[in-house]
Design an enzyme around this catalytic site. Structure first.
Site, mmCIF file in Angstrom:
data_model
loop_
_atom_site.group_PDB
_atom_site.id
_atom_site.type_symbol
_atom_site.label_atom_id
_atom_site.label_comp_id
_atom_site.label_asym_id
_atom_site.label_seq_id
_atom_site.Cartn_x
_atom_site.Cartn_y
_atom_site.Cartn_z
ATOM 1 N N HIS A 129 -8.688 -10.470 -1.324
ATOM 2 C CA HIS A 129 -7.185 -11.314 -1.284
ATOM 3 C C HIS A 129 -7.429 -12.682 -1.601
ATOM 4 C CE1 HIS A 129 -2.756 -10.686 -1.533
ATOM 5 N NE2 HIS A 129 -2.689 -11.724 -1.099
ATOM 6 N N GLU A 189 -5.521 1.568 -5.015
ATOM 7 C CA GLU A 189 -4.972 0.856 -3.642
ATOM 8 C C GLU A 189 -3.683 1.416 -3.487
ATOM 9 O OE1 GLU A 189 -7.459 -3.265 -3.587
ATOM 10 O OE2 GLU A 189 -5.515 -3.110 -4.098
ATOM 11 N N HIS A 198 -3.090 -0.904 -8.273
ATOM 12 C CA HIS A 198 -2.503 -0.773 -7.194
ATOM 13 C C HIS A 198 -1.093 -0.335 -7.656
ATOM 14 C CE1 HIS A 198 -1.622 -2.573 -2.685
ATOM 15 N NE2 HIS A 198 -0.477 -1.687 -3.091
#
EC number: 2.6.99.2
Length: 250
Positions: free
Chosen positions: A191, A70, A43
């Site tokens: 998450h 991401e 990410h």
């Protein structure tokens, strides 16, 4: 067998803290694959405080498993990187500039036109697209209209409430997941999933395609070792039975 894709952002954070190349991010990504990971997730953020854009370019030709990038697709630099590297999957996250970590999903109704356009751009390049959403059936419906291949359910509220009432914590995710399946969407999640709550989550949503976990894996690895930790996470998913794939998120 459920796939496990390991997010390596925290490894990059540790490397960057000293300015050198220890730990070696590329080696650890390849080791994660050797230890059983079915994919690698990164990410990158504009300040490159963990994953650097160069890391993404260096990883692509070396990885032998699925590569997931991401990020905030409202940044042109991110769009250009994804179109250059062409990962197997891009996960679109509505981060603000300078945001510490992802903390909400897309409003797929308000941003329908924008998401439809950017998803079309990535799919035209042959990249599977997933978009980050909260466990809200209206947001799932909005996602389906955009043409995305998958959604990724933002699981922070599930993780936060798991120990106090796991049935209540999972309920909105099951509803959202069922609706996604009805609409023909693939399903990811991520998450704050960890060794305590991962098995229950995947067992309640057995058609899950991916889960994303990074922070928890690196924390557990400090005590348990990197290889052993990856195997323990895979075991939590295998115990569930008929799950199909998982990503580990930071």
């Amino acid at each position: 067998m459920t796939k496990l894709s390991v997010n390596i952002n925290k490894i990059a954070t540790l490397r960057n803290a000293r300015g050198g190349n220890n730990p070696d991010l590329i080696k650890m990504a390849l080791d994660a694959e050797a230890f059983g990971a079915d994919g690698i997730t990164v990410h990158p953020r504009p300040d490159e405080r963990h994953i650097r854009y160069k890391d993404v370019r260096d990883l692509k030709p070396l990885l032998t498993t699925e590569f997931n990038i991401e990020g905030n697709c409202r940044e042109q630099k991110f769009i250009d990187l994804v179109l250059e590297v062409k990962p197997h999957q891009v996960t679109l996250v509505p981060d603000a500039t300078g945001q510490l970590t992802s903390d909400h999903g897309w409003d797929t109704i308000q941003y329908k036109d924008y998401l439809t356009d950017i998803i079309r751009t990535f799919k035209k390049a042959g990249i599977r697209v997933s978009i980050f959403v909260d466990p809200d059936e209206k947001m799932v419906e909005g996602a389906a209209v955009t043409g995305t291949d998958r959604i990724e359910l933002y699981t922070e509220s599930y993780a936060r409430n798991f120990l106090s009432d796991k049935e209540k914590a999972i309920a909105p995710f099951v509803k959202a997941a069922e609706h996604a399946r009805e609409l023909g969407l693939g399903l990811n999640a991520g998450h704050d999933l960890d060794l305590k709550n991962l098995n229950y989550f995947s067992s309640q949503i057995p058609w899950l395609d991916e889960v994303s976990i990074g922070h928890a894996i690196i924390c557990d690895a400090l005590y348990l070792g990197f290889e052993n930790t990856i195997q323990l996470y895979k075991r939590q998913l295998a115990m569930q039975g008929d799950v199909q794939s998982v990503i580990i998120n930071s």
